[in-house]
Design a protein around this motif. Structure first.
Motif, mmCIF file in Angstrom:
data_model
loop_
_atom_site.group_PDB
_atom_site.id
_atom_site.type_symbol
_atom_site.label_atom_id
_atom_site.label_comp_id
_atom_site.label_asym_id
_atom_site.label_seq_id
_atom_site.Cartn_x
_atom_site.Cartn_y
_atom_site.Cartn_z
ATOM 1 N N GLY A 136 0.816 -1.214 0.000
ATOM 2 C CA GLY A 136 0.000 0.000 0.000
ATOM 3 C C GLY A 136 0.840 1.250 0.000
ATOM 4 N N SER A 137 2.082 1.138 -0.444
ATOM 5 C CA SER A 137 2.967 2.300 -0.505
ATOM 6 C C SER A 137 2.836 2.968 -1.868
ATOM 7 N N LEU A 138 3.747 2.707 -2.779
ATOM 8 C CA LEU A 138 3.698 3.276 -4.126
ATOM 9 C C LEU A 138 2.756 2.437 -4.981
ATOM 10 N N LEU A 139 1.660 3.052 -5.445
ATOM 11 C CA LEU A 139 0.693 2.372 -6.283
ATOM 12 C C LEU A 139 0.848 2.841 -7.729
ATOM 13 N N VAL A 140 -0.060 2.432 -8.594
ATOM 14 C CA VAL A 140 0.013 2.843 -9.998
ATOM 15 C C VAL A 140 -0.587 4.240 -10.115
ATOM 16 N N GLY A 141 0.269 5.250 -10.166
ATOM 17 C CA GLY A 141 -0.174 6.629 -10.319
ATOM 18 C C GLY A 141 -0.600 7.310 -9.040
ATOM 19 N N HIS A 166 9.792 8.425 -2.402
ATOM 20 C CA HIS A 166 11.086 8.940 -2.855
ATOM 21 C C HIS A 166 12.221 7.965 -2.529
ATOM 22 N N ARG A 167 12.099 7.255 -1.422
ATOM 23 C CA ARG A 167 13.122 6.264 -1.114
ATOM 24 C C ARG A 167 13.132 5.159 -2.169
ATOM 25 N N LEU A 168 11.954 4.665 -2.522
ATOM 26 C CA LEU A 168 11.882 3.631 -3.545
ATOM 27 C C LEU A 168 12.452 4.125 -4.867
ATOM 28 N N ALA A 169 12.119 5.358 -5.238
ATOM 29 C CA ALA A 169 12.592 5.916 -6.508
ATOM 30 C C ALA A 169 14.103 6.113 -6.505
ATOM 31 N N GLU A 203 6.623 5.680 -12.699
ATOM 32 C CA GLU A 203 6.072 6.396 -11.552
ATOM 33 C C GLU A 203 6.823 7.692 -11.291
ATOM 34 N N LYS A 204 8.108 7.724 -11.542
ATOM 35 C CA LYS A 204 8.868 8.974 -11.418
ATOM 36 C C LYS A 204 8.302 10.051 -12.322
ATOM 37 N N ALA A 205 7.825 9.644 -13.484
ATOM 38 C CA ALA A 205 7.329 10.611 -14.462
ATOM 39 C C ALA A 205 5.913 11.074 -14.183
ATOM 40 N N GLY A 206 5.093 10.245 -13.513
ATOM 41 C CA GLY A 206 3.685 10.605 -13.431
ATOM 42 C C GLY A 206 3.011 10.511 -12.087
ATOM 43 N N ASN A 207 3.691 9.989 -11.074
ATOM 44 C CA ASN A 207 3.057 9.837 -9.767
ATOM 45 C C ASN A 207 3.240 11.119 -8.966
ATOM 46 N N ALA A 208 2.142 11.669 -8.453
ATOM 47 C CA ALA A 208 2.205 12.938 -7.722
ATOM 48 C C ALA A 208 3.147 12.880 -6.533
ATOM 49 N N ALA A 209 3.288 11.706 -5.932
ATOM 50 C CA ALA A 209 4.201 11.577 -4.797
ATOM 51 C C ALA A 209 5.649 11.815 -5.206
ATOM 52 N N LEU A 210 5.933 11.661 -6.499
ATOM 53 C CA LEU A 210 7.295 11.811 -6.993
ATOM 54 C C LEU A 210 7.488 13.040 -7.873
ATOM 55 N N THR A 211 6.402 13.744 -8.171
ATOM 56 C CA THR A 211 6.520 14.926 -9.031
ATOM 57 C C THR A 211 6.164 16.225 -8.320
ATOM 58 N N ARG A 212 5.619 16.141 -7.105
ATOM 59 C CA ARG A 212 5.207 17.339 -6.381
ATOM 60 C C ARG A 212 5.975 17.439 -5.075
ATOM 61 N N ASP A 213 6.150 18.679 -4.579
ATOM 62 C CA ASP A 213 6.812 18.839 -3.292
ATOM 63 C C ASP A 213 5.901 18.320 -2.197
ATOM 64 N N VAL A 214 6.468 18.048 -1.045
ATOM 65 C CA VAL A 214 5.741 17.340 0.005
ATOM 66 C C VAL A 214 4.513 18.098 0.486
#
Length: 455
Positions: A136-141, A166-169, A203-214
């Motif tokens: 339940g951490s990084l999901l699809v998008g 971010h750790r996973l990425a 996910e780096k390209a499109g997941n909000a958790a990886l494209t937006r500041d905290v």
């Protein structure tokens, strides 16, 4: 060479996995009906050596302890989860050999956020990451929702979700396959997620958790959280204590007299047939939860927990499939069951109850002729995107407690597509209301001539 087989739980929007090499394999987040996992291992000709949990699940009952017991596998659980069953506690960085001959190991990565103890597992082949089971951490998008543990922890866990993503990425190659447990229609996802295959790079390209500041990510995440299914309150404790093995043998058969007696006693009688058949004729007082819909989610959400339930199915196969769905959310043994159609479920001299179905175009014409009650049973987030002007809003999962709030008059009930409207119509019909089920896509409301507004 490694393999990964997916154990799909379509009704709950979840997936479990079996991964391994030529001799042994690991089961990740297995469902409670463990025979499916064992069958997958048999097809591969492998022994299940390990069973792992990414977290203590809040949306379904795990099959982990039972699968480990039956197969003799080691049962791995995040160390901070504090489950009562026998297990091996897993800490950040721990490595477990899955198949030595294939060079497969499983590395634990602490990824708090969905729960405080959440852990992802990286499948490594010859030391190189190939797959990450993200639970339940990084999901699809998107990411798993952070509000299922304790309201006071929600913002803290939302920020932890951002950090874990971010750790996973940062630690995994872009071509690492991302295989989450939640997010395919599950209410554990913080927003809608697709079922498409994905990787760390995607996910780096499109997941909000990886494209937006905290701060922006957390603000949007918390603003988008929707209602939590009521049965979730029972899943975590069941998984912490250790679920009992399942019993999928057929329930005791019920004849027409017993069905009537159970209804008279205030028990739930649930008709599993499709909504067209139910509307055309059913046992008065019964409720319609389609076997082909999200049966487990909505029945477990609405039914008072522990209330006896009798299932009415059109065939033994439909009944068996429904039992399997329901044990996954802790509805273990139906009180009774019957198969066939209303002719076998009604006592001599009783006539089936029925109500009409309609389209939004029919509703537009009916409103022009006179006042009717339009009841919208979608969730608040759906209604915010557009609603029929003048409609009453009572989400389906609250309707059984709020029937007295539905205004007098003929009730035309709708949802987004028809399935939840059918549930609501059956509740209203059982309460003696004059009801019409709108079996149509909400996108047709405006073109049909109904005034649609946005919140």
């Amino acid at each position: 060479m490694y393999f990964v087989d997916t154990i799909e739980l379509t009704g709950l929007g979840n997936r479990g996995y079996l991964a391994g090499g030529g001799r042994t394999a690991v089961a990740v987040d297995p469902p409670r009906d463990i025979d499916r996992v064992i069958a997958a291992a048999d097809r591969r000709g492998v022994r299940i050596s390990h069973v792992v949990e990414t977290h203590v699940h809040n949306d379904y009952v795990t099959g982990g302890p039972d699968l480990a017991r039956v197969t003799g596998a080691a049962y791995l659980v995040p160390a901070e989860a504090r489950v009562a069953v026998r297990h091996i506690p897993v800490h950040d960085g721990d490595r477990t050999v899955v198949d030595a001959d294939a060079g497969l190991t499983l590395r634990a990565l602490a990824t708090p956020g969905h729960t405080p103890h959440h852990t992802a597992y990286v499948l490594e082949e010859a030391g190189a990451a190939v797959v990450v089971f993200t639970g339940g951490s990084l999901l699809v998008g998107t990411v798993g929702r952070p509000d299922l543990v304790e309201p006071r922890l929600t913002e803290r866990l939302a920020r932890a979700q951002h950090a874990s993503a971010h750790r996973l990425a940062a630690e995994l190659p872009d071509d690492t396959a991302v295989l989450p447990t939640h997010g395919f229609g599950s209410f554990c996802a913080s927003s809608a997620a697709s079922g498409a295959a994905t990787t760390i790079g995607k996910e780096k390209a499109g997941n909000a958790a990886l494209t937006r500041d905290v701060d922006a990510f957390v603000a949007d995440l918390l603003a988008g959280l929707d209602d939590i299914p009521a049965y979730y309150a029972h899943m975590g404790p069941a998984n912490t204590a250790g679920p009992a093995p399942v019993d999928l043998t057929p329930p005791a058969p019920a004849d027409a007299d017993e069905i009537a007696a159970r209804l008279a006693a205030g028990e739930w009688v649930v008709d599993l047939r499709n909504r067209i058949a139910f509307a055309a004729g059913h046992v008065a007082g019964s409720f319609n939860f389609e076997a082909e819909g999200q049966l487990a989610t909505y029945l477990a959400w609405l039914i008072p927990w522990g209330k006896p339930v009798t299932l009415l199915a059109e065939s033994p196969e439909q009944l068996a499939a429904a039992q399997r769905e329901l044990v996954r959310v802790g509805i273990d043994r139906p009180a009774a069951a019957a198969t066939g159609d209303p002719s076998a479920w009604l006592r001599a001299g009783e006539a089936p109850a029925s109500f009409p179905r309609a389209r939004f175009a029919d509703l537009a014409g009916r409103r022009a002729d006179g006042d009717v009650v339009v009841l919208d049973v979608r969730r608040a987030a759906e209604r915010a995107g557009g609603f029929v002007e003048g409609s009453v809003h009572i989400p389906v999962h609250t309707l059984h407690r709020r029937l007295d709030e539905v205004p007098d008059g003929q009730v035309w009930v709708h949802c987004a597509g028809g399935m939840r409207a059918a549930i609501a119509a059956s509740l209203l019909d059982a309460a003696g209301r004059d009801v019409v089920a709108v079996d149509d896509a909400f996108a047709e409301a405006g073109p049909a001539g109904l005034p649609v507004r946005t919140a």
